[in-house]
Design an enzyme around this catalytic site. Structure first.
Site, PDB file in Angstrom:
ATOM      1  N   GLU C  77       0.713  -1.158   0.118  1.00  0.00           N
ATOM      2  CA  GLU C  77      -0.127   0.070   0.059  1.00  0.00           C
ATOM      3  C   GLU C  77       0.880   1.159   0.052  1.00  0.00           C
ATOM      4  OE1 GLU C  77      -4.135  -0.444   1.537  1.00  0.00           O
ATOM      5  OE2 GLU C  77      -3.073  -1.231   3.274  1.00  0.00           O
ATOM      6  N   HIS C  96      -0.734   5.548   7.483  1.00  0.00           N
ATOM      7  CA  HIS C  96      -2.031   4.825   7.109  1.00  0.00           C
ATOM      8  C   HIS C  96      -2.191   3.720   8.301  1.00  0.00           C
ATOM      9  CE1 HIS C  96      -4.763   1.949   5.642  1.00  0.00           C
ATOM     10  NE2 HIS C  96      -3.859   1.150   5.499  1.00  0.00           N
ATOM     11  N   HIS C  98      -4.923   0.932  11.082  1.00  0.00           N
ATOM     12  CA  HIS C  98      -6.096   0.247  11.199  1.00  0.00           C
ATOM     13  C   HIS C  98      -6.644   0.365  12.846  1.00  0.00           C
ATOM     14  CE1 HIS C  98      -4.072  -2.655   8.361  1.00  0.00           C
ATOM     15  NE2 HIS C  98      -4.425  -1.567   7.700  1.00  0.00           N
ATOM     16  N   HIS C 166     -11.483  -1.008   6.328  1.00  0.00           N
ATOM     17  CA  HIS C 166      -9.865  -0.770   6.409  1.00  0.00           C
ATOM     18  C   HIS C 166      -9.354  -0.343   7.078  1.00  0.00           C
ATOM     19  CE1 HIS C 166      -6.591  -0.505   3.055  1.00  0.00           C
ATOM     20  NE2 HIS C 166      -6.265  -0.759   4.217  1.00  0.00           N
TER      21      HIS C 166
END
Lengths: 238, 238, 238, 238
Positions: C77, C96, C98, C166
């Site tokens: 990613e 980024h 979760h 996500h």
């Protein structure tokens, strides 16, 4: 090692375990019936469970008077312990605690019942004792034998009871047994709160509760005890 | 040890305890009134509570000016402390924090009230201060004496107040007392949220709150303090 | 110390901090724009953030090709990072993750908005990117520049965006700034879930959000950074 | 290192990881199919997972009889493992656990489905096995092959199943794979409970579940494994 030495060491480990597993914070206590004199019990002086050492443990008569406190201040609520030992020959250890998940049940009058096999030992349903019913506005503390006996009467032959606005009291046939029930009472309460938000709950059936409770033997208790003791920095006694 | 030395060491321990028990994160602060000069108070420079050392503590006048900051930048919100010491002769310590469970009460206007005996010291009901009522759109920070005095006015004679979208302020007769109330205010808020989801709550009665509050003496505070101090790597001062 | 050395050390600390504060688990990543070449960025090879060492950090072009990966496998990613640096000159760091509390917002389409002053930096409202709208059934991973650019377009000039099923992506003007926003986005999400269960929420007003955001300066970030770095076993760089 | 040595070390690490990540407490277990004899499996004697050492691991036949237990008492529920290895050639590791968030699903009959990409490996929907349907009031423990085979039948070709009032069972193609699924099954359950309280959930689509599941390769598993092993005080084997 004498039976008394064994029980004293068990109590120290139990205090550390209860603190480490989040069942007590700086308050709450566990006692054991004296192994050689069923009219006496062993309980720490008033100190946070996580800090208790062997010299903190005092021997009390069932009425809450110390054999020799040597200046060690007692827990105000020692009467919980004495009143239960007086009423219940089968009980050899008593935990009194304020573990967080049991509190919402007491203050809303919600019935706490076992929904997980590990929690069956808390009994078919946990009754709620409300100090104000007989004693009116108090500090909620069980501060004399009259209050202790009233709580013991509500407890009856059961393994656990909630106390409105206050916490819970759990009894067992040994220190390890009482700790085991207290740990899983907290877990069961947490899970029941979550399940109640999701829909109708299929609790353990009465038959399941009885079968599981009958099966919780020393072997089961020891498996948890070895682990909890080590986590809390103590070794399991043989 | 002088009275000043004692209070300075108490403040360091208090900062560590508040961080360790989850009452402050990298923000929030605790002050003490100067033991020899009630017109001054002691508060760390702007630093995360978990990191505070003795050299971080600065002496302030009630209006928030430093006696000698020696280049140590102050907390913007020191005015909370000065305004409360100005209004409340009985207060010797002030905690300002953003502990997580109190936030949902402030932003929904839900009344936070004690439901557990350990939480009675937060008062009969915790009022909510909303900075925008008098001051409009701000950073929500109590950044001058006008805001501090407005908060102190809402607090009145009470032990605690919530701040909408911001946190809480708690006061006590000593550092240990204020920390005790702040820790159990957070616990009470968490438990009330859970109980609200389950049904009608039987809060402590006014009489119970008064009786428990009257009973919270140094003995009770010290039991918690010894434990919390050790958990945070500090020893309790005699 | 060179500017590059400084940023590399910041990235290592940031990875440890994000793991220690529960913002990433074994997955998730943070990058920084190269301080000497705005067309390049710095990002670890594919490894759990808690384990990242200096030799793990690879230099990438905005299109996600490595300058010299030396056999170090990249995060699938990484296109999130490149596409955002391409679109946003003001951005110097991208997280980024979760983190758990943001997930329920993404999957229920609930608007996440700041209700606590510490959370204002996440923006007035956090938009939700749903990969299936343009890309249909995928692994949900942002695995090429087309997906990265679509996410960057939804993000627009904002500081944060959720990703359905996500996680989230957060940007900042520095590594410390992006980490700060990510930590308080998680807290804000957790608190909003609790507050939603209690009643109508008074979110921060648009004016409050703007005033607080404008005030979050290096001084604020450094107070948190010193604390978080130490907790994670790292020292804050001057 | 022999294949057997490798698997034995994996099992020790797996037990520590499952305990450290909160998937098992003092109860629960993980087994591996014997790498050289698919009719045998490897499982610890009855001991808390956090405490397991190499000498605790016993080799069993699929029917649950030990090759040489050398006095080491077995888990009552070893039949879960044998019955699944008997029915599923593709399975090389089995986890049985009582992780907290899965329990409310089992007792309320709520369908647990993946809503986060990390959780896709638990399957399209997790079925619920209720021991009382065929076996009536029991201890809920899977204490013989008949119960084990009934559970294995409900599991079918799926990666996971819940057990009402008891816990979950998860299978994988390797020790690392089964642990990965168990960890994210717990997380998914926790997140689904939170999302259910907020509104209608957009779960992963069947196509997304399939694509993600197909992509979870050794590379993904190893990234988590390196991190979890280190957290639990173990090194990852090459």
């Amino acid at each position: 090692m004498s039976r008394l030495d064994f029980v004293l060491e068990e109590l120290i480990t139990a205090n550390r375990v209860l603190a480490h597993e989040g069942i007590v914070d700086s308050f709450g206590h566990i006692s054991a019936r004296h192994p050689d004199n069923p009219q006496h019990y062993l309980l720490s002086r008033a100190r946070a469970p996580e800090r208790i050492e062997r010299d903190d443990i005092v021997e009390y008569r069932l009425d809450g008077t110390a054999i020799d406190d040597d200046g060690r201040a007692p827990y105000t609520e020692r009467f919980i312990h004495g009143a239960i030992y007086e009423a219940r020959r089968d009980v050899h250890a008593v935990v009194h605690n304020h573990s967080p998940s049991v509190i919402p049940f007491g203050v809303t009058g919600t019935k706490l019942k076992p929904l997980l096999h590990m929690c069956a030992s808390c009994g078919h349903e946990v009754p709620i004792w409300d100090s104000c019913e007989k004693f009116g506005d108090t500090t909620l503390l069980v501060s004399d034998m009259a209050m202790g006996r009233d709580l013991a009467q509500l407890l009856g032959a059961r393994p656990s009871a909630l106390m409105r606005g206050h916490g819970a009291t759990v009894v067992g046939r040994s220190v390890r047994h009482a700790v085991f029930i207290a740990v899983y009472l907290e877990l069961g309460a947490k899970l029941q709160m979550q399940a109640m938000a999701m829909g109708g709950i299929k609790f353990l059936s009465p038959g399941e509760v009885d079968k599981i409770t009958a099966r919780v033997n020393d072997y089961t208790l020891d498996r948890a005890w070895e682990n909890w003791a080590r986590r809390a920095g103590r070794e399991m006694q043989a």
